[in-house]
Each structure stands twice: as structure tokens, then as C-alpha cells.
Design an enzyme around this catalytic site. Sequence first.
Site, PDB file in Angstrom:
ATOM      1  N   ARG A   4       0.835  -1.214   0.000  1.00 41.06           N
ATOM      2  CA  ARG A   4       0.000   0.000   0.000  1.00 41.06           C
ATOM      3  C   ARG A   4       0.866   1.260   0.000  1.00 41.06           C
ATOM      4  O   ARG A   4       0.523   2.257  -0.644  1.00 41.06           O
ATOM      5  CB  ARG A   4      -0.947  -0.010   1.206  1.00 41.06           C
ATOM      6  CG  ARG A   4      -1.946   1.135   1.162  1.00 41.06           C
ATOM      7  CD  ARG A   4      -2.982   1.024   2.247  1.00 41.06           C
ATOM      8  NE  ARG A   4      -2.380   1.104   3.566  1.00 41.06           N
ATOM      9  CZ  ARG A   4      -3.031   0.870   4.701  1.00 41.06           C
ATOM     10  NH1 ARG A   4      -4.312   0.533   4.682  1.00 41.06           N
ATOM     11  NH2 ARG A   4      -2.418   0.959   5.862  1.00 41.06           N
TER      12      ARG A   4
ATOM     13  N   HIS B 163       4.144  25.481  -4.382  1.00 42.05           N
ATOM     14  CA  HIS B 163       3.200  24.370  -4.449  1.00 42.05           C
ATOM     15  C   HIS B 163       3.636  23.310  -5.460  1.00 42.05           C
ATOM     16  O   HIS B 163       3.487  22.122  -5.215  1.00 42.05           O
ATOM     17  CB  HIS B 163       1.800  24.866  -4.813  1.00 42.05           C
ATOM     18  CG  HIS B 163       1.125  25.609  -3.697  1.00 42.05           C
ATOM     19  ND1 HIS B 163       1.611  26.788  -3.185  1.00 42.05           N
ATOM     20  CD2 HIS B 163       0.002  25.336  -2.995  1.00 42.05           C
ATOM     21  CE1 HIS B 163       0.820  27.214  -2.209  1.00 42.05           C
ATOM     22  NE2 HIS B 163      -0.170  26.343  -2.075  1.00 42.05           N
TER      23      HIS B 163
ATOM     24  N   LYS C  90      -2.978   6.850   1.336  1.00 36.04           N
ATOM     25  CA  LYS C  90      -2.713   7.040   2.775  1.00 36.04           C
ATOM     26  C   LYS C  90      -1.773   8.230   2.970  1.00 36.04           C
ATOM     27  O   LYS C  90      -0.583   8.093   3.250  1.00 36.04           O
ATOM     28  CB  LYS C  90      -2.139   5.760   3.405  1.00 36.04           C
ATOM     29  CG  LYS C  90      -2.278   5.728   4.917  1.00 36.04           C
ATOM     30  CD  LYS C  90      -2.139   4.331   5.448  1.00 36.04           C
ATOM     31  CE  LYS C  90      -2.071   4.259   6.967  1.00 36.04           C
ATOM     32  NZ  LYS C  90      -3.263   4.742   7.662  1.00 36.04           N
TER      33      LYS C  90
ATOM     34  N   ARG D 284       9.662  26.736  -0.570  1.00 36.67           N
ATOM     35  CA  ARG D 284       8.220  26.527  -0.553  1.00 36.67           C
ATOM     36  C   ARG D 284       7.535  27.061  -1.803  1.00 36.67           C
ATOM     37  O   ARG D 284       7.379  28.264  -1.992  1.00 36.67           O
ATOM     38  CB  ARG D 284       7.590  27.185   0.684  1.00 36.67           C
ATOM     39  CG  ARG D 284       6.109  26.837   0.822  1.00 36.67           C
ATOM     40  CD  ARG D 284       5.444  27.566   1.971  1.00 36.67           C
ATOM     41  NE  ARG D 284       4.012  27.225   2.039  1.00 36.67           N
ATOM     42  CZ  ARG D 284       3.076  27.766   1.251  1.00 36.67           C
ATOM     43  NH1 ARG D 284       3.405  28.655   0.352  1.00 36.67           N
ATOM     44  NH2 ARG D 284       1.808  27.381   1.361  1.00 36.67           N
TER      45      ARG D 284
ATOM     46  N   GLU E 106     -16.256   5.226   6.095  1.00 36.59           N
ATOM     47  CA  GLU E 106     -15.445   4.467   7.059  1.00 36.59           C
ATOM     48  C   GLU E 106     -15.378   5.308   8.320  1.00 36.59           C
ATOM     49  O   GLU E 106     -16.172   6.241   8.477  1.00 36.59           O
ATOM     50  CB  GLU E 106     -14.051   4.195   6.473  1.00 36.59           C
ATOM     51  CG  GLU E 106     -13.309   5.466   6.073  1.00 36.59           C
ATOM     52  CD  GLU E 106     -11.937   5.224   5.444  1.00 36.59           C
ATOM     53  OE1 GLU E 106     -11.328   4.167   5.692  1.00 36.59           O
ATOM     54  OE2 GLU E 106     -11.464   6.122   4.726  1.00 36.59           O
TER      55      GLU E 106
HETATM   56  N1  PDD Z   1      -5.236   4.183  10.389  1.00 37.09           N
HETATM   57  N2  PDD Z   1      -9.242   4.038   7.323  1.00 37.09           N
HETATM   58  C1  PDD Z   1      -8.493   5.084   7.718  1.00 37.09           C
HETATM   59  C2  PDD Z   1      -8.954   6.458   7.374  1.00 37.09           C
HETATM   60  C3  PDD Z   1      -7.297   4.864   8.424  1.00 37.09           C
HETATM   61  O1  PDD Z   1      -6.541   5.894   8.815  1.00 37.09           O
HETATM   62  C4  PDD Z   1      -6.905   3.524   8.745  1.00 37.09           C
HETATM   63  C5  PDD Z   1      -5.632   3.223   9.478  1.00 37.09           C
HETATM   64  C6  PDD Z   1      -7.738   2.473   8.319  1.00 37.09           C
HETATM   65  C7  PDD Z   1      -7.386   1.031   8.570  1.00 37.09           C
HETATM   66  O2  PDD Z   1      -6.280   0.622   7.809  1.00 37.09           O
HETATM   67  P1  PDD Z   1      -5.318  -0.536   8.321  1.00 37.09           P
HETATM   68  O3  PDD Z   1      -6.173  -1.710   8.622  1.00 37.09           O
HETATM   69  O4  PDD Z   1      -4.401  -0.769   7.202  1.00 37.09           O
HETATM   70  O5  PDD Z   1      -4.630   0.000   9.553  1.00 37.09           O
HETATM   71  C8  PDD Z   1      -8.888   2.767   7.600  1.00 37.09           C
HETATM   72  C9  PDD Z   1      -3.930   4.044  11.027  1.00 37.09           C
HETATM   73  C10 PDD Z   1      -3.862   2.921  11.992  1.00 37.09           C
HETATM   74  C11 PDD Z   1      -3.526   5.386  11.599  1.00 37.09           C
HETATM   75  O6  PDD Z   1      -3.748   6.374  10.917  1.00 37.09           O
HETATM   76  O7  PDD Z   1      -2.968   5.445  12.697  1.00 37.09           O
END
Ligand code: PDD
Length: 290
Positions: free
Chosen positions: A52, A103, A149, A101, A182
Site C-alpha cells: 500500500r 506548491h 494514505k 516553498r 469508514e
Molecule cells: N489508520 N481508514 C483510515 C482512514 C485509516 O486511517 C486507517 C488506518 C484504516 C485502517 O487501515 P489498516 O487496517 O491498514 O490499519 C482505515 C492508522 C492505523 C492510523 O492512521 O494510525
Amino acid sequence: MSRIAYVNGRYLPLTAAQVRVEDRGFQFGDGVYEVVHLHRGRFTDEDKHLDRLDRSLGELRITRPVSRAALAGIIREVVERNRLHANGLVYIQITRGAARREHVFPAARTRPTLVVTARAIPAFPRDVDAWATAIITGPDQRWDRCDIKSVNLLPNVLAKQAAREAGAFEMALVDADGMITECASSNLWIVDAEGRLRTRPLGHEILPGCTRAALAELLADERVTLSETAFSLEELRRAREVFITSATSFVRPVIAVDGDPVEDGKVGPVTRRLFAAFTRHVQGALSNAA
Ligand code: PDD
């Protein structure tokens, strides 16, 4: 013993570890991260997390600072130097680097910043009933690439703080159509009023959780069928069971939503079974061997 962090090639005491003021992670939130759980010195779903991370980097066109094998080595070294032989978390952050800095992306020669930290956490929960928690609901105020992420977490921070101030652990996020995406830092699952296990399908609206994926792979053995279909706030309120998943929550039962009990306010049978299955996965899976 002081904690040790890795920053761009050096292992330093956490208090001395620094990135530059013009780091784009600091200036723009222009970076990505991963949180990986460590159980008795063994990583949970390490490959999924590193896959990921690669994907997040690719989507944002950030070059990887070191090879995947080198990163895996650095992670192990950080764990070793912090003497984390029990339960812990490893945090990995990569930003587009430090540059004047502006963008627009900096010159191609700008080196991405790589930071790895680790810390001890409490032992894996044994008692699923004691692990149960409460959530609230609120609007999803994030952008439309939540599958990446990114360290740009302001809406998530505000949602989590609102939950904390309401005496809850998480906020389930509701999109403009009244559907749940979520939670602020975890994926959300329900056993709906008809008894079907459901979670939102993958897409730009949610993070593809590694715990979500690992649990989905365990379902066949549990003879539980998953329906990857979005559910509404109303369906969440009528659900028989609710739970969240993440690298730090594992499978965590939710027994109250917005102050109302889920069903009878006790952990339900499906959640109980899946918590047990995920516990075995964390404790034993050979594929997790460090
Ligand atoms: N968070 N959705 C969001 C928005 C998240 O930030 C996370 C994880 C998950 C779950 O993903 P995973 O199972 O891969 O941890 C879903 C981590 C733990 C954090 O930001 O600390």
C-alpha cells in the site's frame, strides 16, 4: 532507554531526530505514511502495508527513497534499536522532501524524506468484551482520494477529536448521500438487520485497510460471507452488530452508536468469531514471519 528514530539514513535519539523546516510534509502535508503492528517481534501483514505504501507513493508521484528490501531492513533495525520484542507499532513516513516553498513539485533531484519510528503498545487484547467501544457519527469532510494514505489528515483529526469529546473512540463518516464511508482512522463493518456482514467496497472514498483485507481473507474459513456494499446511516443504526478494523484496533467491537446501544449493547456472535480468527492470524500466521 531513549527511543530511536531513523531519519534519512541516520539512527538518532527521538528527541534529536529532525527534518528540515521546508520539508513538504510539514509545509503541505505532501507525503504518505503507514502504521504497522508488531506482535511479539513479528509484523502483522507487513507485505500488505509495504504494497500500500508503494501504491500511495505511485499515486502521488513521490519517488521511493530506498528499495523495498532496504526499507524492510530499516524497519527491522528501528525495532531492534528500540528493543521492541513484545507489542509495538512502527510508523513509516515518506514526504516529497525539503525544497523552497512552492506548491509545484520541486526539482527531480530533491530527495524524498524517510522517517521511521517505533513504540511499545499494550499487549494484544485478550478479552473481546473489554475491547468493545463506542462511536459517534458525523459528516465526511475529506477529499475524494481517501484511498491514498496521505499525511494530510486534518478532517480525520477533527473527527477523532469530536469523538473523544463525546466520550467515544471513533467517528463513522457519512457522505453527502447519507452513506457510511469508514471511520476517522479505521474501516467500519456491520452485520445488518438481515444478518449479512457488510463493509463499503474499495474505491476512492475509503482507505483500503490492510486489516480489512486480512480479515476478508479469513472469512472463508469462518464460513462467513461478506457483502461489499455501501450501507447508510440508517442501516448502521439498525445493525445487529458493528465493528471497526485497523492496524491498531484489530477487530474492535462497537456496542454503541451516537449513545444508543447496538442491538442489546453486547458483543455479537459474528464479531466475537472474527475477533478470535484475527487474533489467531496475528499470533500465528507463518506468512507474517519477520
Ligand atoms: N489508520 N481508514 C483510515 C482512514 C485509516 O486511517 C486507517 C488506518 C484504516 C485502517 O487501515 P489498516 O487496517 O491498514 O490499519 C482505515 C492508522 C492505523 C492510523 O492512521 O494510525
